[in-house]
Motif scaffolding. Structure first.
Motif, PDB file in Angstrom:
ATOM      1  N   ILE A 156     -25.205  21.601  83.793  1.00  0.00           N
ATOM      2  CA  ILE A 156     -23.823  21.972  83.466  1.00  0.00           C
ATOM      3  C   ILE A 156     -23.559  21.849  81.973  1.00  0.00           C
ATOM      4  CG2 ILE A 156     -22.921  19.631  83.962  1.00  0.00           C
ATOM      5  CD1 ILE A 156     -21.061  22.799  84.947  1.00  0.00           C
ATOM      6  N   VAL A 157     -24.171  20.871  81.310  1.00  0.00           N
ATOM      7  CA  VAL A 157     -24.246  20.833  79.841  1.00  0.00           C
ATOM      8  C   VAL A 157     -25.720  20.725  79.479  1.00  0.00           C
ATOM      9  CG1 VAL A 157     -21.967  19.843  79.365  1.00  0.00           C
ATOM     10  CG2 VAL A 157     -23.896  18.316  79.771  1.00  0.00           C
ATOM     11  N   LYS A 158     -26.108  21.330  78.406  1.00  0.00           N
ATOM     12  CA  LYS A 158     -27.530  21.466  78.096  1.00  0.00           C
ATOM     13  C   LYS A 158     -28.099  20.266  77.331  1.00  0.00           C
ATOM     14  CE  LYS A 158     -26.640  25.526  79.750  1.00  0.00           C
ATOM     15  NZ  LYS A 158     -26.497  25.593  81.216  1.00  0.00           N
ATOM     16  N   CYS A 159     -27.249  19.397  76.841  1.00  0.00           N
ATOM     17  CA  CYS A 159     -27.721  18.239  76.088  1.00  0.00           C
ATOM     18  C   CYS A 159     -27.300  16.958  76.803  1.00  0.00           C
ATOM     19  CB  CYS A 159     -27.149  18.240  74.668  1.00  0.00           C
ATOM     20  SG  CYS A 159     -27.542  19.756  73.755  1.00  0.00           S
ATOM     21  N   ARG A 160     -28.186  15.980  76.803  1.00  0.00           N
ATOM     22  CA  ARG A 160     -27.945  14.750  77.549  1.00  0.00           C
ATOM     23  C   ARG A 160     -26.843  13.921  76.892  1.00  0.00           C
ATOM     24  NH1 ARG A 160     -30.106   9.288  77.397  1.00  0.00           N
ATOM     25  NH2 ARG A 160     -29.866   8.388  79.482  1.00  0.00           N
ATOM     26  N   PRO A 161     -25.803  13.559  77.641  1.00  0.00           N
ATOM     27  CA  PRO A 161     -24.801  12.637  77.087  1.00  0.00           C
ATOM     28  C   PRO A 161     -25.438  11.274  76.828  1.00  0.00           C
ATOM     29  CG  PRO A 161     -23.931  13.799  79.001  1.00  0.00           C
ATOM     30  CD  PRO A 161     -25.410  14.076  78.962  1.00  0.00           C
ATOM     31  N   PRO A 162     -25.041  10.607  75.750  1.00  0.00           N
ATOM     32  CA  PRO A 162     -25.629   9.300  75.422  1.00  0.00           C
ATOM     33  C   PRO A 162     -25.499   8.315  76.566  1.00  0.00           C
ATOM     34  CG  PRO A 162     -24.218  10.092  73.646  1.00  0.00           C
ATOM     35  CD  PRO A 162     -24.026  11.038  74.792  1.00  0.00           C
ATOM     36  N   ARG A 163     -26.547   7.550  76.787  1.00  0.00           N
ATOM     37  CA  ARG A 163     -26.589   6.501  77.814  1.00  0.00           C
ATOM     38  C   ARG A 163     -26.220   7.036  79.201  1.00  0.00           C
ATOM     39  NH1 ARG A 163     -24.487   4.994  73.352  1.00  0.00           N
ATOM     40  NH2 ARG A 163     -22.342   5.234  74.059  1.00  0.00           N
ATOM     41  N   GLY A 164     -26.367   8.313  79.394  1.00  0.00           N
ATOM     42  CA  GLY A 164     -26.141   8.883  80.717  1.00  0.00           C
ATOM     43  C   GLY A 164     -24.692   8.943  81.149  1.00  0.00           C
ATOM     44  N   ARG A 165     -23.759   8.810  80.183  1.00  0.00           N
ATOM     45  CA  ARG A 165     -22.341   8.887  80.561  1.00  0.00           C
ATOM     46  C   ARG A 165     -21.996  10.294  81.025  1.00  0.00           C
ATOM     47  NH1 ARG A 165     -19.896  12.030  76.953  1.00  0.00           N
ATOM     48  NH2 ARG A 165     -20.358  11.917  74.729  1.00  0.00           N
ATOM     49  N   ALA A 166     -20.829  10.395  81.664  1.00  0.00           N
ATOM     50  CA  ALA A 166     -20.363  11.723  82.079  1.00  0.00           C
ATOM     51  C   ALA A 166     -19.946  12.526  80.850  1.00  0.00           C
ATOM     52  CB  ALA A 166     -19.184  11.591  83.040  1.00  0.00           C
ATOM     53  N   PRO A 167     -20.205  13.805  80.845  1.00  0.00           N
ATOM     54  CA  PRO A 167     -19.735  14.624  79.718  1.00  0.00           C
ATOM     55  C   PRO A 167     -18.215  14.677  79.676  1.00  0.00           C
ATOM     56  CG  PRO A 167     -20.694  16.009  81.441  1.00  0.00           C
ATOM     57  CD  PRO A 167     -20.934  14.587  81.845  1.00  0.00           C
ATOM     58  N   GLN A 168     -17.689  14.758  78.466  1.00  0.00           N
ATOM     59  CA  GLN A 168     -16.243  14.803  78.285  1.00  0.00           C
ATOM     60  C   GLN A 168     -15.744  16.246  78.435  1.00  0.00           C
ATOM     61  OE1 GLN A 168     -15.794  12.950  74.458  1.00  0.00           O
ATOM     62  NE2 GLN A 168     -16.287  10.911  75.262  1.00  0.00           N
ATOM     63  N   PRO A 169     -14.434  16.379  78.710  1.00  0.00           N
ATOM     64  CA  PRO A 169     -13.906  17.745  78.919  1.00  0.00           C
ATOM     65  C   PRO A 169     -14.226  18.705  77.784  1.00  0.00           C
ATOM     66  CG  PRO A 169     -12.285  16.116  79.599  1.00  0.00           C
ATOM     67  CD  PRO A 169     -13.412  15.344  78.978  1.00  0.00           C
ATOM     68  N   ALA A 170     -14.124  18.246  76.535  1.00  0.00           N
ATOM     69  CA  ALA A 170     -14.390  19.159  75.419  1.00  0.00           C
ATOM     70  C   ALA A 170     -15.856  19.575  75.397  1.00  0.00           C
ATOM     71  CB  ALA A 170     -14.014  18.487  74.103  1.00  0.00           C
ATOM     72  N   GLU A 171     -16.736  18.661  75.798  1.00  0.00           N
ATOM     73  CA  GLU A 171     -18.170  18.983  75.826  1.00  0.00           C
ATOM     74  C   GLU A 171     -18.462  19.988  76.952  1.00  0.00           C
ATOM     75  OE1 GLU A 171     -19.259  14.512  74.170  1.00  0.00           O
ATOM     76  OE2 GLU A 171     -19.367  14.952  76.315  1.00  0.00           O
ATOM     77  N   LEU A 172     -17.823  19.758  78.094  1.00  0.00           N
ATOM     78  CA  LEU A 172     -18.001  20.695  79.206  1.00  0.00           C
ATOM     79  C   LEU A 172     -17.481  22.083  78.832  1.00  0.00           C
ATOM     80  CD1 LEU A 172     -16.881  18.243  81.997  1.00  0.00           C
ATOM     81  CD2 LEU A 172     -19.100  19.413  81.969  1.00  0.00           C
TER      82      LEU A 172
END
Ligand code: SF4
Length: 256
Positions: A156-172
């Protein structure tokens, strides 16, 4: 729906046991219990969740709109469209059909192994995913039976969020432009969301995964079916039967 010997073998590898009456070597012609397309449960609490705005083709950024799949893959590798670029080792574009895909499989964000490899599902979860797809009559390009229709698998996002957190709305939202272009190029018949984060983003509903399964949603005019993430199924094999129900629903929906 019939299951041939290969599909029964794949189901066995998934860890799913067919009822004894269906486990013979003859092709099973019995229709399985119809999968209920459940009505949305009543009184669902909807909380703030990143909406799943349809990124219309006209909203695909100009620098993506003219790209073919190889060009888009290169653009994603160098993308700095959101803050997730800062700590990634590799962007994960996804893999599968190189021209058209019957299914677009959208998964939760890349994990550490995906980030290191620059590829999605290279380990045990990937092997389970491939067996699940094969059981449903799909394959990732270049893998397994070349006569089967192809699926494209992408996070759903192509880059791994740091420490495996959920991606934020702006990133999504930023990365949905990539997904939108992938849809334009691949022209899938169906979208299969695997995992809670992908399912919530694409449905726009902040419900437990169990409530998002078992019905056909819509995303960008395409039918959308929700199921478990393969990594979750490795930890919770009892839910493989539910995943098989989801795959049957997806198969029936994409091949009415
Ligand atoms: S997550 Fe998507 S939008 Fe953000 S930098 Fe990576 S490819 Fe670009």
């Amino acid at each position: 729906m019939s299951w041939d010997a290969r599909q029964r073998a794949m189901l066995a590898e998934m860890g799913y046991r067919l009822p004894a009456a269906m486990a013979s070597t003859a092709v099973v012609e019995d229709e399985p219990e119809p999968i209920a397309v459940a009505a949305p449960p009543p009184a669902v609490m909807r909380v703030a969740v990143p909406p799943a705005p349809a990124v219309e083709p006209s909203a695909v950024p100009a620098h993506f709109a003219a790209l073919d799949l190889p060009g888009l893959r290169d653009a994603v590798a160098a993308c700095r469209g959101c803050g997730l670029c800062e700590q990634r080792r590799n962007a994960v574009f996804g893999g599968g059909a190189l021209q058209q895909a019957q299914w677009l499989v959208v998964t939760d964000p890349p994990d550490d192994a995906d980030d290191a490899a620059g590829d999605a599902f290279t380990g045990d979860a990937g092997r389970l995913l491939d067996r699940m797809l094969l059981a449903a009559g799909q394959r990732r390009s270049g893998r397994d039976d070349a006569e089967l229709p192809t699926a494209f698998v992408t996070p759903i996002v192509k880059c791994r969020p740091p420490r495996g957190r959920a991606p934020q709305p702006a990133e999504l939202a930023a990365c949905e432009a990539v997904l939108a272009r992938q849809v334009e190029l691949l022209q899938p018949r169906l979208v299969l969301a695997m995992g809670l984060q992908a399912a919530r983003r694409l449905t726009g509903l902040a419900e437990p995964l169990g409530r998002l399964r078992g019905r056909v949603h819509e995303w960008r005019g395409l039918p959308l079916v929700v199921t478990y993430h393969p990594a979750y199924l490795l930890r919770s094999p009892a839910d493989k039967a539910g995943a098989w129900d989801d795959l049957c629903l997806a198969r029936k929906t994409s091949n009415p």
